[in-house]
Design a protein around this motif. Structure first.
Motif, PDB file in Angstrom:
ATOM      1  N   UNK A  37       0.804  -1.222   0.000  1.00  0.00           N
ATOM      2  CA  UNK A  37       0.000   0.000   0.000  1.00  0.00           C
ATOM      3  C   UNK A  37       0.836   1.271   0.000  1.00  0.00           C
ATOM      4  N   UNK A  38       2.126   1.182   0.334  1.00  0.00           N
ATOM      5  CA  UNK A  38       2.972   2.372   0.355  1.00  0.00           C
ATOM      6  C   UNK A  38       4.423   1.999   0.118  1.00  0.00           C
ATOM      7  N   UNK A  39       5.132   2.898  -0.552  1.00  0.00           N
ATOM      8  CA  UNK A  39       6.560   2.737  -0.814  1.00  0.00           C
ATOM      9  C   UNK A  39       7.227   4.087  -0.642  1.00  0.00           C
ATOM     10  N   UNK A  40       8.444   4.084  -0.092  1.00  0.00           N
ATOM     11  CA  UNK A  40       9.178   5.339   0.076  1.00  0.00           C
ATOM     12  C   UNK A  40      10.671   5.049   0.030  1.00  0.00           C
ATOM     13  N   UNK A  41      11.374   5.684  -0.905  1.00  0.00           N
ATOM     14  CA  UNK A  41      12.833   5.596  -0.979  1.00  0.00           C
ATOM     15  C   UNK A  41      13.466   6.558   0.022  1.00  0.00           C
ATOM     16  N   UNK A  42      14.691   6.230   0.468  1.00  0.00           N
ATOM     17  CA  UNK A  42      15.478   7.228   1.192  1.00  0.00           C
ATOM     18  C   UNK A  42      16.084   8.179   0.165  1.00  0.00           C
ATOM     19  N   UNK A  43      16.706   9.242   0.636  1.00  0.00           N
ATOM     20  CA  UNK A  43      17.233  10.280  -0.257  1.00  0.00           C
ATOM     21  C   UNK A  43      18.251   9.729  -1.256  1.00  0.00           C
ATOM     22  N   UNK A  44      19.080   8.807  -0.820  1.00  0.00           N
ATOM     23  CA  UNK A  44      20.112   8.228  -1.684  1.00  0.00           C
ATOM     24  C   UNK A  44      19.553   7.192  -2.666  1.00  0.00           C
ATOM     25  N   UNK A  45      18.347   6.708  -2.412  1.00  0.00           N
ATOM     26  CA  UNK A  45      17.751   5.699  -3.272  1.00  0.00           C
ATOM     27  C   UNK A  45      18.249   4.294  -3.017  1.00  0.00           C
ATOM     28  N   UNK A  46      18.992   4.102  -1.941  1.00  0.00           N
ATOM     29  CA  UNK A  46      19.558   2.784  -1.642  1.00  0.00           C
ATOM     30  C   UNK A  46      18.667   1.950  -0.730  1.00  0.00           C
ATOM     31  N   UNK A  47      17.758   2.606  -0.018  1.00  0.00           N
ATOM     32  CA  UNK A  47      16.824   1.924   0.881  1.00  0.00           C
ATOM     33  C   UNK A  47      15.397   2.223   0.447  1.00  0.00           C
ATOM     34  N   UNK A  48      14.524   1.256   0.654  1.00  0.00           N
ATOM     35  CA  UNK A  48      13.120   1.405   0.314  1.00  0.00           C
ATOM     36  C   UNK A  48      12.288   0.848   1.462  1.00  0.00           C
ATOM     37  N   UNK A  49      11.374   1.646   1.975  1.00  0.00           N
ATOM     38  CA  UNK A  49      10.444   1.171   3.001  1.00  0.00           C
ATOM     39  C   UNK A  49       9.128   0.843   2.316  1.00  0.00           C
ATOM     40  N   UNK A  50       8.551  -0.297   2.676  1.00  0.00           N
ATOM     41  CA  UNK A  50       7.263  -0.685   2.107  1.00  0.00           C
ATOM     42  C   UNK A  50       6.296  -1.025   3.232  1.00  0.00           C
ATOM     43  N   UNK A  51       5.051  -0.635   3.044  1.00  0.00           N
ATOM     44  CA  UNK A  51       3.976  -0.989   3.962  1.00  0.00           C
ATOM     45  C   UNK A  51       2.944  -1.791   3.204  1.00  0.00           C
ATOM     46  N   UNK A  53      -0.938  -4.398   3.421  1.00  0.00           N
ATOM     47  CA  UNK A  53      -2.173  -4.831   4.092  1.00  0.00           C
ATOM     48  C   UNK A  53      -1.925  -5.986   5.055  1.00  0.00           C
ATOM     49  N   UNK A  54      -0.718  -6.562   5.038  1.00  0.00           N
ATOM     50  CA  UNK A  54      -0.377  -7.602   6.011  1.00  0.00           C
ATOM     51  C   UNK A  54       0.040  -7.008   7.351  1.00  0.00           C
ATOM     52  N   UNK A  55      -0.047  -5.661   7.476  1.00  0.00           N
ATOM     53  CA  UNK A  55       0.251  -4.920   8.710  1.00  0.00           C
ATOM     54  C   UNK A  55       1.737  -4.807   9.011  1.00  0.00           C
ATOM     55  N   UNK A  56       2.602  -5.145   8.077  1.00  0.00           N
ATOM     56  CA  UNK A  56       4.050  -5.070   8.283  1.00  0.00           C
ATOM     57  C   UNK A  56       4.666  -3.935   7.490  1.00  0.00           C
ATOM     58  N   UNK A  57       5.811  -3.459   7.972  1.00  0.00           N
ATOM     59  CA  UNK A  57       6.677  -2.553   7.229  1.00  0.00           C
ATOM     60  C   UNK A  57       7.991  -3.299   7.023  1.00  0.00           C
ATOM     61  N   UNK A  58       8.495  -3.275   5.804  1.00  0.00           N
ATOM     62  CA  UNK A  58       9.784  -3.910   5.520  1.00  0.00           C
ATOM     63  C   UNK A  58      10.728  -2.831   5.001  1.00  0.00           C
ATOM     64  N   UNK A  59      11.944  -2.820   5.529  1.00  0.00           N
ATOM     65  CA  UNK A  59      12.992  -1.944   5.026  1.00  0.00           C
ATOM     66  C   UNK A  59      13.883  -2.782   4.120  1.00  0.00           C
ATOM     67  N   UNK A  60      13.986  -2.357   2.860  1.00  0.00           N
ATOM     68  CA  UNK A  60      14.713  -3.105   1.836  1.00  0.00           C
ATOM     69  C   UNK A  60      16.035  -2.435   1.496  1.00  0.00           C
ATOM     70  N   UNK A  61      17.054  -3.248   1.263  1.00  0.00           N
ATOM     71  CA  UNK A  61      18.306  -2.804   0.668  1.00  0.00           C
ATOM     72  C   UNK A  61      18.120  -2.981  -0.833  1.00  0.00           C
ATOM     73  N   UNK A  62      17.906  -1.887  -1.557  1.00  0.00           N
ATOM     74  CA  UNK A  62      17.608  -1.960  -2.979  1.00  0.00           C
ATOM     75  C   UNK A  62      18.814  -2.481  -3.765  1.00  0.00           C
ATOM     76  N   UNK A  63      20.011  -2.056  -3.396  1.00  0.00           N
ATOM     77  CA  UNK A  63      21.223  -2.479  -4.094  1.00  0.00           C
ATOM     78  C   UNK A  63      21.458  -3.977  -3.896  1.00  0.00           C
ATOM     79  N   UNK A  64      21.332  -4.435  -2.650  1.00  0.00           N
ATOM     80  CA  UNK A  64      21.539  -5.849  -2.335  1.00  0.00           C
ATOM     81  C   UNK A  64      20.325  -6.723  -2.610  1.00  0.00           C
ATOM     82  N   UNK A  65      19.190  -6.093  -2.957  1.00  0.00           N
ATOM     83  CA  UNK A  65      17.945  -6.787  -3.280  1.00  0.00           C
ATOM     84  C   UNK A  65      17.506  -7.730  -2.166  1.00  0.00           C
TER      85      UNK A  65
END
Length: 87
Positions: A37-51, A53-65
Motif C-alpha cells: 500500500x505504500x513505498x518510500x525511498x530514502x534520499x540516496x535511493x539505496x533503501x526502500x520502506x514498504x507498507x 495490508x499484512x500490517x508489516x513494514x519492511x525496510x529493503x536494501x535496494x542495491x543488495x535486493x
C-alpha cells in the motif's frame, strides 16, 4: 545521466523496481503477504520502506535486493512509510 528507478507495489505483495530508460523490470522483491500500500525511498535511493495490508513494514536494501528489517505489530494495514538516514 543516471537511470530513474521506479518502485511499484502489487496486490500479490511483491515490489518491482523498474528502469525508466529501458522500460523493464530490473528487480522483484518478495516479502509481504498482502497488497503493498505504500513505498518510500530514502534520499540516496539505496533503501526502500514498504507498507502492506499484512500490517508489516519492511525496510529493503535496494542495491543488495534483500529485506533488512520487518517491523511487525501494527494493528491495521500500513498506508504510509518514511526512511530517515543519518548524515
Amino acid at each position: 545521466m543516471v537511470a530513474l528507478q521506479i518502485a511499484g507495489g502489487y496486490g500479490d505483495g511483491s515490489i518491482r523496481i523498474w528502469d525508466s530508460d529501458k522500460g523493464t523490470c530490473e528487480t522483484t522483491l518478495n516479502g509481504h503477504k498482502g497488497a503493498v500500500t505504500t513505498l518510500r525511498y530514502n534520499k540516496a535511493g539505496s533503501l526502500l520502506a514498504s507498507g502492506s495490508r499484512d500490517n508489516d513494514v519492511i525496510l529493503w536494501d535496494v542495491v543488495g535486493e534483500t529485506g533488512l528489517f520487518r517491523l511487525r505489530g501494527h494493528r491495521d494495514q500500513v498506508w504510509f512509510s518514511a526512511v530517515k538516514t543519518s548524515s
